[in-house]
Design an enzyme around this catalytic site. Structure first.
Site, short mmCIF file in Angstrom:
data_model
loop_
_atom_site.label_atom_id
_atom_site.label_comp_id
_atom_site.label_asym_id
_atom_site.label_seq_id
_atom_site.Cartn_x
_atom_site.Cartn_y
_atom_site.Cartn_z
N HIS A 155 0.81 -1.22 0.00
CA HIS A 155 0.00 0.00 0.00
C HIS A 155 0.84 1.27 0.00
O HIS A 155 0.31 2.35 -0.25
CB HIS A 155 -0.91 0.03 1.23
CG HIS A 155 -0.18 0.38 2.49
ND1 HIS A 155 0.54 -0.56 3.20
CD2 HIS A 155 -0.01 1.55 3.14
CE1 HIS A 155 1.09 0.02 4.23
NE2 HIS A 155 0.79 1.30 4.23
C1 UD1 Z 1 -1.83 5.52 5.72
C2 UD1 Z 1 -0.54 5.99 6.35
C3 UD1 Z 1 0.50 4.89 6.33
C4 UD1 Z 1 -0.05 3.62 6.94
C5 UD1 Z 1 -1.33 3.25 6.22
C6 UD1 Z 1 -1.97 1.99 6.77
C7 UD1 Z 1 -0.16 8.41 6.07
C8 UD1 Z 1 0.67 9.43 5.38
N1 UD1 Z 1 0.03 7.14 5.65
O1 UD1 Z 1 -1.57 5.28 4.33
O2 UD1 Z 1 1.63 5.29 7.06
O3 UD1 Z 1 0.90 2.58 6.80
O4 UD1 Z 1 -2.27 4.34 6.35
O5 UD1 Z 1 -3.04 1.59 5.98
O6 UD1 Z 1 -0.92 8.74 6.94
N2 UD1 Z 1 -9.00 4.87 1.44
C9 UD1 Z 1 -10.25 4.35 1.26
N3 UD1 Z 1 -10.88 3.79 2.35
C10 UD1 Z 1 -10.30 3.76 3.58
C11 UD1 Z 1 -9.00 4.27 3.74
C12 UD1 Z 1 -8.35 4.82 2.65
O7 UD1 Z 1 -10.81 4.38 0.18
O8 UD1 Z 1 -10.94 3.27 4.53
C13 UD1 Z 1 -8.32 5.52 0.31
C14 UD1 Z 1 -8.14 7.01 0.55
O9 UD1 Z 1 -9.27 7.74 0.22
C15 UD1 Z 1 -6.96 7.31 -0.32
C16 UD1 Z 1 -6.13 6.04 -0.24
O10 UD1 Z 1 -7.02 5.00 0.16
O11 UD1 Z 1 -7.33 7.54 -1.65
C17 UD1 Z 1 -4.98 6.15 0.70
O12 UD1 Z 1 -5.43 6.43 2.04
P1 UD1 Z 1 -4.58 7.39 3.00
O13 UD1 Z 1 -5.24 7.46 4.31
O14 UD1 Z 1 -4.28 8.67 2.31
O15 UD1 Z 1 -3.18 6.69 3.18
P2 UD1 Z 1 -2.75 5.15 3.27
O16 UD1 Z 1 -2.17 4.76 1.99
O17 UD1 Z 1 -3.85 4.30 3.83
#
Ligand code: UD1
Length: 348
Positions: A206
């Site tokens: 991820h």
């Molecule tokens: C975040 C953390 C990372 C951690 C990871 C665990 C930061 C900078 N990064 O990364 O350190 O290892 O979480 O998972 O905070 N999304 C969904 N549904 C959800 C959650 C996320 O659709 O329930 C989508 C978001 O809208 C976004 C993408 O996934 O488009 C990434 O989510 P984001 O929270 O930005 O960061 P992670 O990659 O999850």
């Protein structure tokens, strides 16, 4: 009056880390907790299921903030958190790990002069990635440093941080010990996927560094697909990776690749227990592989969890082979949470 701690969490690994601490606080009469969920992770399988399975109480506040750029997300969290901290006047703010929710919590508390306790302090990858920015800044602003390993204590010392540094062990180890049996009793994931214990590998991807460009994503997926030619690889897909695969038109169809939605904590514990090997870019899973006695290949060019490499349980995907295997003394005795709560109760 019990000390009032306000905990800020938002992303999946933080729910896991907070669970043992939250339950240790609930058992202690000298301290009480207010829980704030930023909303960074919001899908039911990324958030609710962890609260439910790990017995974390309903948050007092859910800010419902997610998506957007890093600055956008962090900024909205700052704006939403400030009035809550002003109204609640906690004695301390408790933050976990290295996400945008960690940094937002640290910044708001620091500006309001509320002392900060950082769980999983001192980890360093010495790499310019979002997580490193968040954890370095969180450590600059914290009062208490709850370190999981000797290395994390030394990393802080190199930055001149030596006071209120406590080597307590790893709260994720606490969680594994508490939940393993329940997982084996309750999870139906192997049946659902039609798999037998010992007959599959487990992968997760991820990180921005692996999903941020077509080239990097394709390189990592090829590697995983290649591994799947020997033994099937189960890949619970993080929403970020699903989005990236769609955007960069990368196929997830491959013989030997078993793609699923993100799995719950208990299901993950059973997959860890039943797999032969873990392939991951997650920090938490590298250690969980070790806790479950499984070798790991880290899908990154560096790791904060250097002791897993030194002890021969982990290797970097483009790095040297496994070193001779040893037991890891770090990570504590399964009561990191109890130690954190004792210190906070005494010192707030
Ligand atoms: C975040 C953390 C990372 C951690 C990871 C665990 C930061 C900078 N990064 O990364 O350190 O290892 O979480 O998972 O905070 N999304 C969904 N549904 C959800 C959650 C996320 O659709 O329930 C989508 C978001 O809208 C976004 C993408 O996934 O488009 C990434 O989510 P984001 O929270 O930005 O960061 P992670 O990659 O999850």
């Amino acid at each position: 009056m019990p000390a009032k701690v306000l905990t800020i969490i938002g992303a999946r690994p933080q729910f896991i880390k907070a669970a043992p601490v939250t339950s240790a606080i609930a058992l202690h009469t000298g301290i009480e907790e207010l829980l704030v969920h930023t909303g960074q992770h919001f899908d039911s399988e990324m958030s609710d299921v962890f609260f439910h399975e790990l017995g974390i109480p309903e948050p007092h506040y859910n800010l419902d903030i997610h998506g957007g750029g890093h600055g956008d997300m962090t900024g909205r969290m700052l704006i939403a958190l400030e009035p809550i901290l002003l109204a609640e006047k906690p004695d301390a703010v408790l933050i976990y790990g290295d996400t945008n929710s960690t940094l937002a919590g640290a910044l708001v508390a620091a500006k309001l002069d509320i002392p900060i306790a950082h769980v999983e302090a001192g980890l360093r990858a010495y790499q310019a990635i979002p997580e490193e920015i968040n954890r370095v800044l969180a450590d600059r602003l914290s009062r208490w440093f709850f370190c999981p390993t000797e290395t994390s204590v030394k990393n802080l010392a190199k930055e001149g941080i030596t006071e209120n540094v406590h080597l307590v062990g790893d709260v994720m180890y606490d969680a594994v010990l508490r939940m393993r049996e329940r997982a084996l009793e309750r999870s139906e994931i192997l049946k659902k996927l039609g798999l037998q214990s010992g007959e599959f590998q487990l992968a997760t991807v991820h990180r921005a560094e692996n999903t941020g460009s077509a080239e990097n994503l394709s390189r990592i997926l090829e590697y995983i697909k290649d591994m799947g030619r020997d033994l099937p690889v189960v890949l619970p897909l993080h929403p970020r990776t699903r989005k990236a695969a769609r955007k960069f038109e990368q196929s997830l169809d491959s013989e030997g690749l078993v793609v699923t939605d993100p799995v719950s904590y208990l299901d993950m514990a059973v997959l860890l227990d039943g797999c032969t090997c873990v392939l991951t870019d997650s920090g938490g899973l590298q250690k969980e592989a070790y806790f479950h006695g499984k070798p790991c290949v880290t899908l990154r060019d560096t790791t904060e969890w250097v002791e897993t490499i030194d002890a021969g349980w982990n290797r970097l995907w483009r790095g040297a082979d496994y070193l001779p295997r040893k037991t890891i003394a770090d990570y504590g005795d399964g009561d990191a949470a109890g130690k954190i709560v004792e210190i906070l109760t005494r010192e707030t």
